[in-house]
Design an enzyme around this catalytic site. Structure first.
Site, PDB file in Angstrom:
ATOM      1  N   GLU A  28       0.760  -1.178   0.025  1.00 40.29           N
ATOM      2  CA  GLU A  28      -0.055   0.045   0.030  1.00 40.29           C
ATOM      3  C   GLU A  28       0.791   1.072   0.165  1.00 40.29           C
ATOM      4  O   GLU A  28       1.815   1.367   0.848  1.00 40.29           O
ATOM      5  CB  GLU A  28      -1.043   0.100   1.292  1.00 40.29           C
ATOM      6  CG  GLU A  28      -1.797   1.290   1.214  1.00 40.29           C
ATOM      7  CD  GLU A  28      -2.704   1.488   2.312  1.00 40.29           C
ATOM      8  OE1 GLU A  28      -2.667   0.594   3.307  1.00 40.29           O
ATOM      9  OE2 GLU A  28      -3.617   2.497   2.264  1.00 40.29           O
ATOM     10  N   ASP A 103      -1.776  12.133  -3.434  1.00 41.17           N
ATOM     11  CA  ASP A 103      -1.604  13.354  -3.629  1.00 41.17           C
ATOM     12  C   ASP A 103      -2.010  13.922  -5.274  1.00 41.17           C
ATOM     13  O   ASP A 103      -1.097  13.247  -6.119  1.00 41.17           O
ATOM     14  CB  ASP A 103      -0.493  13.950  -3.272  1.00 41.17           C
ATOM     15  CG  ASP A 103      -0.117  14.032  -1.671  1.00 41.17           C
ATOM     16  OD1 ASP A 103      -1.406  13.718  -0.820  1.00 41.17           O
ATOM     17  OD2 ASP A 103       1.182  13.748  -1.247  1.00 41.17           O
ATOM     18  N   LYS A 107      -1.653  21.193 -10.273  1.00 38.74           N
ATOM     19  CA  LYS A 107      -0.858  22.235 -11.226  1.00 38.74           C
ATOM     20  C   LYS A 107      -0.187  21.548 -12.308  1.00 38.74           C
ATOM     21  O   LYS A 107       0.559  20.641 -12.034  1.00 38.74           O
ATOM     22  CB  LYS A 107       0.126  23.136 -10.360  1.00 38.74           C
ATOM     23  CG  LYS A 107      -0.871  24.059  -9.429  1.00 38.74           C
ATOM     24  CD  LYS A 107      -0.064  25.229  -8.884  1.00 38.74           C
ATOM     25  CE  LYS A 107      -0.800  25.984  -8.048  1.00 38.74           C
ATOM     26  NZ  LYS A 107       0.165  26.400  -6.600  1.00 38.74           N
ATOM     27  N   ASP A 139     -10.657  10.982  -5.394  1.00 36.91           N
ATOM     28  CA  ASP A 139     -11.880  11.801  -5.762  1.00 36.91           C
ATOM     29  C   ASP A 139     -11.483  12.909  -6.774  1.00 36.91           C
ATOM     30  O   ASP A 139     -12.279  13.728  -6.920  1.00 36.91           O
ATOM     31  CB  ASP A 139     -12.226  12.615  -4.148  1.00 36.91           C
ATOM     32  CG  ASP A 139     -10.945  13.406  -4.135  1.00 36.91           C
ATOM     33  OD1 ASP A 139      -9.794  12.818  -3.826  1.00 36.91           O
ATOM     34  OD2 ASP A 139     -10.892  14.811  -4.173  1.00 36.91           O
TER      35      ASP A 139
HETATM   36  C1  LIG Z   1      -4.165  12.244   0.337  1.00 31.41           C
HETATM   37  S1  LIG Z   1      -3.067  11.248   1.586  1.00 31.41           S
HETATM   38  C2  LIG Z   1      -4.320   9.977   1.484  1.00 31.41           C
HETATM   39  C3  LIG Z   1      -3.900   9.113   2.746  1.00 31.41           C
HETATM   40  C4  LIG Z   1      -4.568   7.832   2.776  1.00 31.41           C
HETATM   41  N1  LIG Z   1      -4.307   6.795   1.739  1.00 31.41           N
HETATM   42  C5  LIG Z   1      -6.257   8.223   2.913  1.00 31.41           C
HETATM   43  O1  LIG Z   1      -6.889   7.825   1.797  1.00 31.41           O
HETATM   44  O2  LIG Z   1      -6.505   8.589   3.962  1.00 31.41           O
HETATM   45  C6  LIG Z   1      -1.803  11.055   0.520  1.00 31.41           C
HETATM   46  C7  LIG Z   1      -0.750  10.190   1.294  1.00 31.41           C
HETATM   47  O3  LIG Z   1       0.207   9.636   0.251  1.00 31.41           O
HETATM   48  C8  LIG Z   1       1.419  10.037   0.821  1.00 31.41           C
HETATM   49  N2  LIG Z   1       2.571  10.074  -0.204  1.00 31.41           N
HETATM   50  C9  LIG Z   1       2.634  11.244  -1.028  1.00 31.41           C
HETATM   51  N3  LIG Z   1       3.562  10.528  -1.755  1.00 31.41           N
HETATM   52  C10 LIG Z   1       4.110   9.599  -1.585  1.00 31.41           C
HETATM   53  C11 LIG Z   1       5.144   8.892  -2.011  1.00 31.41           C
HETATM   54  N4  LIG Z   1       5.888   9.027  -2.863  1.00 31.41           N
HETATM   55  N5  LIG Z   1       5.483   7.584  -1.377  1.00 31.41           N
HETATM   56  C12 LIG Z   1       4.597   7.108  -0.429  1.00 31.41           C
HETATM   57  N6  LIG Z   1       3.865   8.140   0.242  1.00 31.41           N
HETATM   58  C13 LIG Z   1       3.264   9.090  -0.376  1.00 31.41           C
HETATM   59  C14 LIG Z   1       1.497  11.244   1.746  1.00 31.41           C
HETATM   60  O4  LIG Z   1       2.253  11.508   2.889  1.00 31.41           O
HETATM   61  C15 LIG Z   1      -0.048  11.148   2.153  1.00 31.41           C
HETATM   62  O5  LIG Z   1      -0.104  10.709   3.702  1.00 31.41           O
END
Ligand SMILES: C[S@@+](CC[C@H](N)C(=O)[O-])C[C@H]1O[C@@H](n2cnc3c(N)ncnc32)[C@H](O)[C@@H]1O
Length: 311
Positions: A28, A103, A107, A139
């Site tokens: 995950e 994420d 942009k 989303d």
């Molecule tokens: C919008 S949050 C979603 C968190 C969780 N999956 C949820 O649905 O509640 C995106 C998560 O991905 C992590 N993240 C972003 N880029 C990542 C990467 N390259 N490798 C691992 N985690 C990453 C961020 O730190 C953040 O916790």
């Protein structure tokens, strides 16, 4: 349990080494607070779940949750998902990859930071077992379309767009967006073929230091100008004077690995040692070696003479 790549006996580690047993391996990426990970682990006690997350605070929170709930079939890695994919799972070893609410980087100029790019899908095809899949829930419609296009370009996946499974709508972000009335998008990318492009190996060196003739300088200052290294940069962030010598806080960014480590400059039996400190068990990569070379060059410019070079 937290995975520390530098302490692993083999590279990539076998599921047996990471989990103490064999089983279907699931990765995950970006698990956030880990509530979905914990639910998944409880729903599938035979699965071995590896989570990768870049936020230290989130990893800490998720670890506490897993401990509190006595969950034993999850291992967490603090770092980039692509690094975990590349280095912590064997080729054709993954049953599934799950990405919930990545994420979106909306942009245009930030799009290259998106996780689900063509290059990621190509590499994913090497790591998924036959018939293995990636489940994306988001989303963000533009990101969703982007991921479909990027995967489509590889020709390595069959894609099915479907309503998200209920469990994927109980993550922290899913609940937040549900409350805001947003729509959800979900796709299953199933591997149908494998990319043939060789994946450049991440080389791991045992040593990165030099011995120099001369005495420890009274003061050491290093420019913050980024030092170019293969696939990235190194930056000397700060020099601190310690009891035995100098500690240089160094930031090294390579293709899919970012490390903050300490370089040391201290007296040795033969003169001065300049190299990687043990603190944090950094991986000695080409980028780290480049940083040590830049440090040694700086010391040489101050009049010290290199007598042994293991960079
Ligand atoms: C919008 S949050 C979603 C968190 C969780 N999956 C949820 O649905 O509640 C995106 C998560 O991905 C992590 N993240 C972003 N880029 C990542 C990467 N390259 N490798 C691992 N985690 C990453 C961020 O730190 C953040 O916790």
């Amino acid at each position: 349990m937290l995975v520390r790549p530098a302490l692993l006996p083999s590279w990539p580690p076998s599921p047996e080494e990471l989990f103490g047993r064999e089983g279907p391996l699931v990765l995950e990426i970006g698990f956030g607070d880990g509530r979905f990970t914990a639910e998944l682990a409880k729903a599938h006690p035979d699965w071995l779940i590896l989570g990768a997350e870049v936020s230290a605070a989130s990893v800490h929170r998720a670890l506490r949750r897993l401990r509190r709930e006595g969950i034993g079939n999850v291992r967490l890695y603090l770092g980039e998902g692509p690094f975990a994919l590349r280095n912590l799972v064997p080729d054709r070893g993954l049953r599934r990859v799950i990405v919930n609410f990545p994420d979106p980087w909306p942009k245009k100029r930030h799009q290259e930071r998106r996780l689900l790019q063509e290059s990621f899908f190509r590499r994913l095809s090497r790591k998924l077992a036959e018939g293995g899949d990636l489940l994306l829930t988001t989303d963000h419609e533009a990101y969703f379309r982007f991921a479909l296009e990027e995967a489509g370009r590889t020709g390595l996946f069959r894609v099915a767009v479907a309503p998200p499974p209920e469990a994927h709508l109980r993550t922290k972000y899913a609940l937040k967006w549900k409350e805001a009335g947003r729509a959800f998008f979900h796709a299953v990318f199933t591997k149908v073929a494998e990319d043939e492009t060789p994946w450049p190996p991440l080389r791991r060196y045992e040593m990165a230091h030099a011995l120099l003739e001369g005495s420890l300088p009274e003061a050491l200052s290093l420019e913050k100008t980024p030092v170019p290294v293969a696939g990235g940069v190194a930056v000397f962030l700060e020099v601190v004077r310690g009891e035995r010598g100098f500690y240089v806080l160094t930031h090294v960014e390579e293709e899919d690995l970012t490390q903050d480590l300490l370089l040391e400059v201290r007296p040795s039996a033969r003169g001065v040692y300049a190299g990687v400190g043990r603190f944090g068990s950094p991986l000695i990569t080409e980028g780290v070696k480049e940083a040590v070379r830049a440090l040694v060059a700086r010391l040489a410019s101050m009049g010290l003479r290199v007598v042994q070079d293991h960079t």
